[in-house]
Design an enzyme around this catalytic site. Structure first.
Site, PDB file in Angstrom:
ATOM      1  N   TRP A   1      -2.597  -2.925  -1.515  1.00  0.00           N
ATOM      2  CA  TRP A   1      -2.137  -4.307  -1.635  1.00  0.00           C
ATOM      3  C   TRP A   1      -2.974  -5.078  -0.614  1.00  0.00           C
ATOM      4  O   TRP A   1      -2.849  -4.876   0.587  1.00  0.00           O
ATOM      5  CB  TRP A   1      -0.651  -4.384  -1.305  1.00  0.00           C
ATOM      6  CG  TRP A   1      -0.030  -5.725  -1.501  1.00  0.00           C
ATOM      7  CD1 TRP A   1       0.439  -6.249  -2.677  1.00  0.00           C
ATOM      8  CD2 TRP A   1       0.249  -6.700  -0.487  1.00  0.00           C
ATOM      9  NE1 TRP A   1       0.969  -7.492  -2.451  1.00  0.00           N
ATOM     10  CE2 TRP A   1       0.867  -7.800  -1.123  1.00  0.00           C
ATOM     11  CE3 TRP A   1       0.030  -6.766   0.887  1.00  0.00           C
ATOM     12  CZ2 TRP A   1       1.273  -8.943  -0.435  1.00  0.00           C
ATOM     13  CZ3 TRP A   1       0.432  -7.897   1.573  1.00  0.00           C
ATOM     14  CH2 TRP A   1       1.045  -8.968   0.923  1.00  0.00           C
TER      15      TRP A   1
ATOM     16  N   HIS B   1      18.727 -36.735   1.385  1.00  0.00           N
ATOM     17  CA  HIS B   1      17.936 -36.840   2.623  1.00  0.00           C
ATOM     18  C   HIS B   1      16.465 -36.508   2.389  1.00  0.00           C
ATOM     19  O   HIS B   1      15.750 -36.166   3.324  1.00  0.00           O
ATOM     20  CB  HIS B   1      18.543 -35.937   3.697  1.00  0.00           C
ATOM     21  CG  HIS B   1      19.963 -36.303   4.000  1.00  0.00           C
ATOM     22  ND1 HIS B   1      20.312 -37.476   4.616  1.00  0.00           N
ATOM     23  CD2 HIS B   1      21.118 -35.668   3.689  1.00  0.00           C
ATOM     24  CE1 HIS B   1      21.634 -37.543   4.704  1.00  0.00           C
ATOM     25  NE2 HIS B   1      22.149 -36.457   4.148  1.00  0.00           N
TER      26      HIS B   1
ATOM     27  N   LYS C   1      14.317 -15.969  -7.175  1.00  0.00           N
ATOM     28  CA  LYS C   1      14.122 -15.086  -8.335  1.00  0.00           C
ATOM     29  C   LYS C   1      13.230 -15.763  -9.365  1.00  0.00           C
ATOM     30  O   LYS C   1      12.326 -15.148  -9.917  1.00  0.00           O
ATOM     31  CB  LYS C   1      15.453 -14.739  -9.019  1.00  0.00           C
ATOM     32  CG  LYS C   1      16.340 -13.756  -8.331  1.00  0.00           C
ATOM     33  CD  LYS C   1      15.897 -12.323  -8.417  1.00  0.00           C
ATOM     34  CE  LYS C   1      15.154 -11.925  -7.174  1.00  0.00           C
ATOM     35  NZ  LYS C   1      15.958 -11.435  -6.079  1.00  0.00           N
TER      36      LYS C   1
ATOM     37  N   CYS D   1       0.817  -1.216   0.000  1.00  0.00           N
ATOM     38  CA  CYS D   1       0.000   0.000   0.000  1.00  0.00           C
ATOM     39  C   CYS D   1       0.851   1.266   0.000  1.00  0.00           C
ATOM     40  O   CYS D   1       1.942   1.302   0.566  1.00  0.00           O
ATOM     41  CB  CYS D   1      -0.869   0.040   1.252  1.00  0.00           C
ATOM     42  SG  CYS D   1      -1.975  -1.348   1.381  1.00  0.00           S
TER      43      CYS D   1
ATOM     44  N   GLU E   1       9.491 -16.066  -8.090  1.00  0.00           N
ATOM     45  CA  GLU E   1       8.728 -14.814  -7.948  1.00  0.00           C
ATOM     46  C   GLU E   1       8.420 -14.166  -9.294  1.00  0.00           C
ATOM     47  O   GLU E   1       7.423 -13.466  -9.436  1.00  0.00           O
ATOM     48  CB  GLU E   1       9.417 -13.828  -7.001  1.00  0.00           C
ATOM     49  CG  GLU E   1      10.663 -13.169  -7.509  1.00  0.00           C
ATOM     50  CD  GLU E   1      11.253 -12.183  -6.518  1.00  0.00           C
ATOM     51  OE1 GLU E   1      10.512 -11.369  -5.956  1.00  0.00           O
ATOM     52  OE2 GLU E   1      12.474 -12.219  -6.306  1.00  0.00           O
TER      53      GLU E   1
ATOM     54  N   ARG F   1       5.870  -0.268  -5.717  1.00  0.00           N
ATOM     55  CA  ARG F   1       5.750  -1.016  -4.468  1.00  0.00           C
ATOM     56  C   ARG F   1       4.936  -2.294  -4.656  1.00  0.00           C
ATOM     57  O   ARG F   1       5.010  -3.193  -3.827  1.00  0.00           O
ATOM     58  CB  ARG F   1       5.057  -0.142  -3.404  1.00  0.00           C
ATOM     59  CG  ARG F   1       5.877   1.071  -3.019  1.00  0.00           C
ATOM     60  CD  ARG F   1       5.022   2.099  -2.320  1.00  0.00           C
ATOM     61  NE  ARG F   1       4.665   1.705  -0.973  1.00  0.00           N
ATOM     62  CZ  ARG F   1       5.258   2.145   0.117  1.00  0.00           C
ATOM     63  NH1 ARG F   1       6.251   2.981   0.019  1.00  0.00           N
ATOM     64  NH2 ARG F   1       4.855   1.762   1.299  1.00  0.00           N
TER      65      ARG F   1
ATOM     66  N   ASN G   1      -2.340   2.489   5.361  1.00  0.00           N
ATOM     67  CA  ASN G   1      -1.367   1.398   5.147  1.00  0.00           C
ATOM     68  C   ASN G   1      -1.239   0.666   6.470  1.00  0.00           C
ATOM     69  O   ASN G   1      -1.200   1.303   7.522  1.00  0.00           O
ATOM     70  CB  ASN G   1       0.026   1.950   4.820  1.00  0.00           C
ATOM     71  CG  ASN G   1       0.090   2.558   3.447  1.00  0.00           C
ATOM     72  OD1 ASN G   1      -0.882   2.550   2.713  1.00  0.00           O
ATOM     73  ND2 ASN G   1       1.242   3.100   3.108  1.00  0.00           N
ATOM     74  N   GLY G   2      -1.123  -0.663   6.423  1.00  0.00           N
ATOM     75  CA  GLY G   2      -0.953  -1.426   7.661  1.00  0.00           C
ATOM     76  C   GLY G   2      -2.134  -2.344   7.894  1.00  0.00           C
ATOM     77  O   GLY G   2      -2.942  -2.583   6.990  1.00  0.00           O
TER      78      GLY G   2
ATOM     79  N   LYS H   1       7.261  -4.139  -3.471  1.00  0.00           N
ATOM     80  CA  LYS H   1       8.668  -3.774  -3.322  1.00  0.00           C
ATOM     81  C   LYS H   1       9.006  -3.472  -1.870  1.00  0.00           C
ATOM     82  O   LYS H   1      10.069  -3.798  -1.389  1.00  0.00           O
ATOM     83  CB  LYS H   1       8.961  -2.552  -4.200  1.00  0.00           C
ATOM     84  CG  LYS H   1      10.416  -2.127  -4.223  1.00  0.00           C
ATOM     85  CD  LYS H   1      11.263  -3.147  -4.927  1.00  0.00           C
ATOM     86  CE  LYS H   1      12.748  -2.832  -4.904  1.00  0.00           C
ATOM     87  NZ  LYS H   1      13.538  -4.046  -5.144  1.00  0.00           N
TER      88      LYS H   1
ATOM     89  N   GLU I   1      18.810 -17.951  -3.607  1.00  0.00           N
ATOM     90  CA  GLU I   1      18.436 -16.696  -4.263  1.00  0.00           C
ATOM     91  C   GLU I   1      17.981 -16.944  -5.709  1.00  0.00           C
ATOM     92  O   GLU I   1      17.000 -16.351  -6.175  1.00  0.00           O
ATOM     93  CB  GLU I   1      19.625 -15.721  -4.201  1.00  0.00           C
ATOM     94  CG  GLU I   1      19.453 -14.398  -4.929  1.00  0.00           C
ATOM     95  CD  GLU I   1      18.287 -13.552  -4.425  1.00  0.00           C
ATOM     96  OE1 GLU I   1      17.665 -13.882  -3.416  1.00  0.00           O
ATOM     97  OE2 GLU I   1      17.995 -12.541  -5.099  1.00  0.00           O
TER      98      GLU I   1
HETATM   99  C1  F6R Z   1      12.944 -10.682  -3.698  1.00  0.00           C
HETATM  100  C2  F6R Z   1      12.812  -9.480  -2.904  1.00  0.00           C
HETATM  101  C3  F6R Z   1      12.288  -9.624  -1.518  1.00  0.00           C
HETATM  102  C4  F6R Z   1      12.985  -8.598  -0.595  1.00  0.00           C
HETATM  103  C5  F6R Z   1      12.364  -8.656   0.804  1.00  0.00           C
HETATM  104  C6  F6R Z   1      13.061  -7.724   1.754  1.00  0.00           C
HETATM  105  O1  F6R Z   1      13.460 -10.386  -4.960  1.00  0.00           O
HETATM  106  O2  F6R Z   1      13.094  -8.412  -3.353  1.00  0.00           O
HETATM  107  O3  F6R Z   1      12.436 -10.916  -1.043  1.00  0.00           O
HETATM  108  O4  F6R Z   1      14.331  -8.898  -0.542  1.00  0.00           O
HETATM  109  O5  F6R Z   1      11.022  -8.310   0.716  1.00  0.00           O
HETATM  110  O6  F6R Z   1      13.020  -6.413   1.305  1.00  0.00           O
HETATM  111  P1  F6R Z   1      14.018  -5.331   1.826  1.00  0.00           P
HETATM  112  O7  F6R Z   1      15.385  -5.679   1.332  1.00  0.00           O
HETATM  113  O8  F6R Z   1      13.526  -4.048   1.251  1.00  0.00           O
HETATM  114  O9  F6R Z   1      13.956  -5.366   3.321  1.00  0.00           O
END
Ligand code: F6R
Length: 606
Positions: A74, A501, A482, A2, A485, A27, A98-99, A601, A478
């Site tokens: 969101w 295992h 990627k 949000c 997502e 975001r 927001n929240g 984001k 990681e």
């Molecule tokens: C994945 C991604 C998220 C962020 C996570 C933490 O590509 O971007 O997993 O890494 O939401 O976000 P920050 O780094 O802003 O605390």
């Protein structure tokens, strides 16, 4: 996640609110809305989907009013729909939030008992009705104070009132909120990025505070309602004009910016003349620190995990790593001689912030490794190491991941040297290698065709696995994150040695498996694990580094060779093909690469 915007001006505000909402799109959100006040009435327009949908509504263009609030939502309570989108309004008041209001069910029951009718499924609507209820007997400020007292959970709020053509109220508990100052107008925003196109003069609200925004005046109050003075900060103009340039997506641009962002990070921290690392004003005696606890979420958590390997390799410190949402609710044994490091691109992640807050309240040594230097985590950490990788817009973190790893690597080297865990010669050699890292990242970025081709197999498969050992294990996690997502296909990262295992049962004919096997101490072991998956039908994409030694293995589907450097730095290079694999997979599927579904984001709710 949000986002809030509020503008109180002498000019009509609807188009400026829409433009600011567009700035908040990065975001991640599912609906948007706007409310303005004109001729003593609150006008509210909302729509599902992108801000574009809202803008296309012909009524928005005709919207009058010199004061208004806007929101991108969101979904938390209630499905994404125009009905559940914010603002939520009664005849008297309109609110963006927001929240999460945790006691909304109880409050709703109470309000329904008082005759209030609810239109949406959201938790936010209780705020509207509570204020409306209190306004029957109280003035505005008292109504707000009484309402805020009743709310449990987290919020950032923007509120306008039917009878108040010169008043926006902002309030914060747990979710970030900023005020901006312009010529003959003032603003409210959930982050400074939304306000940057209008002003670089910002004040951040702290938890419990609220503010009164008039066209020519802003006033701040603490939780008790006592007027307080707050600093106006001037934001740097850096990053103000960040756009896609010639790129189709921010993510592609951000992947390509990595040589430059790594170079910037190195420039900030390396003292080339003295062959040293500059970490100025570290507020504690390094000798008094005996352990390091690294905390983050998602990609940032992976960089913490990576750092554990470096800290253990280069220092004698005890190191542990935690996911912020777990750490914050566990029974932690706080230790005075520990350094708590909070890693976050946005600096606003609710769980990471809550973990930091908990450590601060327990008197711990807290250090933020953060990209957005105006963020809550940067402001509230006792010591900050900025990442300096520039604005990151793509929801999937790329250059910030490399940036976080860089800072954590630099910190581990410096602590190792000061504590006498590594000698000056080893330290100098590692700095020498570090200086050429941007060039190696550049060269590794040239690997492209093979990744594009192999990505088709990953998107057609039921699922895939990413395997690595030692330094490559966090990178495998990681890579899988990627891919899932962005391309919405299942992908799992695993320590290669753990396959037998359990997860080996998942391997079947044709399943794509990425094996990260750089020529490091783990190489031979990883190659054996690779054989085990090949023997069970896996299509292995081996990612290793260039070497004169041949790869002694058969039946590998494809091999990608990144540049060569010392084994500490190989994780940076191994990450690049994985970022591209995820990018091309999503591109081929035609998905929204910069804004993957359901994701945000800046994750400002827990
Ligand atoms: C994945 C991604 C998220 C962020 C996570 C933490 O590509 O971007 O997993 O890494 O939401 O976000 P920050 O780094 O802003 O605390």
């Amino acid at each position: 996640m949000c986002g809030i915007i509020g503008i109180n001006s002498y000019k009509p505000v609807s188009s400026a609110i829409i433009n600011s909402l567009k700035k908040l799109e990065y975001r991640g959100y599912d609906s948007a809305g706007i409310a303005t006040l004109s001729s003593g009435l609150i006008n509210e327009i909302k729509s599902e989907g992108r801000v574009d949908n809202l803008e296309k509504n012909s009524l928005v263009k005709k919207m009058e009013g010199t004061i208004g609030i806007g929101h991108v939502r969101w979904a938390t309570h209630g499905i994404p729909s125009s009905l559940n989108a914010h603002p939520h309004s009664s005849q008297n008041v309109s609110v963006v939030h927001n929240g999460i209001i945790e006691n909304s069910t109880i409050l709703k029951k109470f309000l329904i008992g008082k005759g209030h009718k609810f239109k949406s499924q959201t938790d936010t609507e209780v705020i509207v009705h509570l204020i409306t209820e209190h306004l029957k007997k109280e003035n505005i400020i008292n109504s707000i104070k009484k309402t805020l007292k009743l709310l449990h959970g987290s919020f950032a709020l923007g509120i306008i009132f039917k009878d108040q053509p010169d008043l926006i109220i902002g309030a914060r508990r747990g979710s970030p909120l900023a005020v901006g100052y312009g010529p003959n107008e003032n603003y409210l925003g959930s982050d400074s990025y939304a306000l940057k196109s209008m002003t670089n003069k910002i004040t951040y609200l702290n938890d419990g505070e609220f503010c009164v925004i008039k066209k020519d005046l802003v006033e701040f109050f603490d939780e008790k309602g006592t007027k307080i003075n707050k600093k106006v900060l001037e934001l740097s103009s850096e990053n103000q004009k960040y756009d896609k340039g010639d790129y189709k997506h921010f993510m592609a641009k951000e992947i390509d910016e990595q040589p430059m962002s790594i170079k910037n990070g190195i420039k900030e921290y390396l003292d080339t003349a003295n062959n040293d690392i500059n970490i100025f004003n570290f507020p504690w005696k390094i000798e008094n620190i005996s352990s390091v606890i690294l905390i983050g979420c998602g990609t940032a958590y992976h960089s913490c995990l990576m750092a554990k390997y470096w800290f253990e390799e280069l220092t004698s410190l005890d190191v542990s790593v935690d996911i912020a949402s777990e750490f914050r609710y566990r029974k932690n044994r706080f230790k005075k001689d520990s350094l708590y490091i909070f890693v976050s691109q946005s600096g606003e992640t609710a769980d990471t912030y809550a973990a930091l807050d908990l450590c601060n309240k327990n008197g711990m040594k807290t250090c933020g490794v953060v990209n957005v230097i105006e963020s809550s985590i940067a402001r509230d950490s006792k010591f900050v190491l900025p990442i300096h990788c520039g604005t990151e817009i793509g929801v999937a973190s790329t250059k910030a991941f490399l940036g976080q790893m860089l800072i954590l690597y630099i910190l581990s080297l410096k602590l190792g040297l000061i504590r006498g865990d590594i000698n000056k010669k080893k330290f100098s050699q590692k700095l020498k290698d570090l200086k050429v890292l941007p060039e190696l990242v550049s060269k590794t970025l040239l690997i492209d065709n093979k990744i594009q081709t192999t990505s088709s197999t990953f998107i057609e498969a039921k699922g895939s696995m990413f395997l690595g050992r030692g330094f490559s294990y966090p990178i495998a996690l990681e890579g899988a994150l990627k891919l899932k997502e962005l391309s919405y296909v299942h992908a799992e990262g695993y320590p290669a040695g753990e396959m037998k295992h359990g997860p080996l049962a998942l391997i079947e004919e044709g399943m794509p498996v990425v094996v990260l096997a750089p020529r490091d101490n783990y190489y031979k072991k990883t190659i054996s694990n690779m054989q085990e998956v090949i023997a069970r039908g896996a299509k292995v994409l081996l990612i290793t580094n260039k070497s004169k030694d041949e790869i002694v293995s058969e039946n590998i589907w494809e091999t990608i060779e990144v540049e060569t450097t010392n084994e500490d730095l190989l994780p940076f290079l191994l990450t690049i093909p994985l970022q591209k694999l995820a990018y091309y997979s999503a591109l081929k599927k035609g998905y929204d690469i910069d804004k993957p579904r359901n994701l945000a984001k800046s994750v400002t709710v827990e």
